[in-house]
Design a protein around this motif. Structure first.
Motif, PDB file in Angstrom:
ATOM      1  N   PHE A  96       0.814  -1.169   0.112  1.00  0.00           N
ATOM      2  CA  PHE A  96      -0.054   0.134  -0.177  1.00  0.00           C
ATOM      3  C   PHE A  96       0.920   1.240   0.036  1.00  0.00           C
ATOM      4  N   SER A  97       2.182   1.266  -0.451  1.00  0.00           N
ATOM      5  CA  SER A  97       2.922   2.519  -0.546  1.00  0.00           C
ATOM      6  C   SER A  97       2.531   3.308  -1.749  1.00  0.00           C
ATOM      7  N   PRO A  98       2.335   4.443  -1.436  1.00  0.00           N
ATOM      8  CA  PRO A  98       1.938   5.428  -2.725  1.00  0.00           C
ATOM      9  C   PRO A  98       3.035   5.166  -3.916  1.00  0.00           C
ATOM     10  N   THR A  99       4.363   4.933  -3.767  1.00  0.00           N
ATOM     11  CA  THR A  99       5.342   4.929  -4.641  1.00  0.00           C
ATOM     12  C   THR A  99       5.236   3.555  -5.518  1.00  0.00           C
ATOM     13  N   THR A 100       4.903   2.329  -5.072  1.00  0.00           N
ATOM     14  CA  THR A 100       5.266   1.167  -5.594  1.00  0.00           C
ATOM     15  C   THR A 100       3.914   0.563  -5.718  1.00  0.00           C
ATOM     16  N   ALA A 101       2.729   0.718  -4.900  1.00  0.00           N
ATOM     17  CA  ALA A 101       1.359   0.057  -4.764  1.00  0.00           C
ATOM     18  C   ALA A 101       0.919  -0.289  -6.381  1.00  0.00           C
ATOM     19  N   HIS A 102       0.814   0.767  -7.165  1.00  0.00           N
ATOM     20  CA  HIS A 102       0.263   0.647  -8.316  1.00  0.00           C
ATOM     21  C   HIS A 102       0.870  -0.629  -9.384  1.00  0.00           C
ATOM     22  N   LYS A 103       2.330  -0.519  -9.347  1.00  0.00           N
ATOM     23  CA  LYS A 103       2.702  -1.405 -10.088  1.00  0.00           C
ATOM     24  C   LYS A 103       2.801  -3.021  -9.377  1.00  0.00           C
ATOM     25  N   SER A 104       3.071  -2.761  -8.136  1.00  0.00           N
ATOM     26  CA  SER A 104       2.880  -4.197  -7.306  1.00  0.00           C
ATOM     27  C   SER A 104       1.628  -4.872  -7.534  1.00  0.00           C
TER      28      SER A 104
END
Length: 215
Positions: A96-104
């Motif tokens: 749920f990190s804003p920097t990596t969540a989308h790609k994850s």
């Protein structure tokens, strides 16, 4: 003399019955021990092996080499392998990190069936929630407590139970404190043509009262 002979015959018959009874009990015990569907001890399966089998379906690693895994000790879907697969998959699905969540989450959805992915999005990664997290308006983190297999189905699929705490802040504008939710989710793991897949999930959420936290 006749009485003694009769007594000897009766004693012999009783001994034979006891022997037959012990033999029968032995067969029954062996059958019961071999017919159960409980979770048995297995050789360890590393996260790297689980990831390789998930991605390639045949257990090959990135170099095209097979790990030391066979159908007898782990290449086929087993509780241990299913558990390691879920642990590996959760690294992206519960990011749920804003920097990596989308790609994850894009990567994590590749290892789910369409039905399971839709259910997962509805519970954990809805469009509204993902937008708020990626914009920085809401912060969330998942803290796993346990990941363990709980059932082996007749179709060889495995149910893996995940327990953990989901901590969120900003979901409720009038509440300045983090909210902790106790998460209990059962994931159905199944082998597909291209590797392992999350084929279903059942979720239980028990929200705890919001309290001041050091997060």
């Amino acid at each position: 003399m006749f009485v003694e002979i009769c007594r000897a015959i009766i004693q012999k018959v009783m001994q034979d019955k006891i022997l037959l009874g012990l033999v029968a009990l032995g067969f029954i015990a062996a059958f019961v021990a071999g017919s159960g569907h409980g979770i048995k001890e297995e050789p360890p399966v590393s996260a790297e092996q689980a990831e390789a089998i998930a991605k390639n379906g045949d257990g090959q690693n990135a170099n095209g080499e097979k790990p030391d895994v066979t159908e007898e000790n782990g290449e086929m879907l087993t509780p241990k392998l299913a558990t390691e697969f879920v642990k590996w998959w959760m690294q992206g699905s519960m990011d749920f990190s804003p920097t990596t969540a989308h790609k994850s989450h894009i990567e994590a959805h590749k290892w789910m069936t369409s039905n399971a992915a839709g259910e997962f999005e509805k519970i954990f990664w809805s469009p509204d929630r993902s937008r708020e997290i990626l914009n920085g308006n809401v912060t969330m983190s998942f803290q796993p407590i346990s990941v363990e297999p709980i059932a082996v189905n007749q179709d060889k699929s495995i149910v893996v139970a995940v327990k953990g705490i989901l901590v969120s802040n900003g979901l409720h504008p009038n509440n300045p404190y983090p909210v902790k939710e106790q998460i209990e989710t059962d994931y159905l793991v199944r082998r597909a043509a291209g590797g392992l897949r999350i084929a279903g999930l059942y979720n239980r959420i028990l929200a705890e009262p919001a309290v001041a936290s050091s997060y």
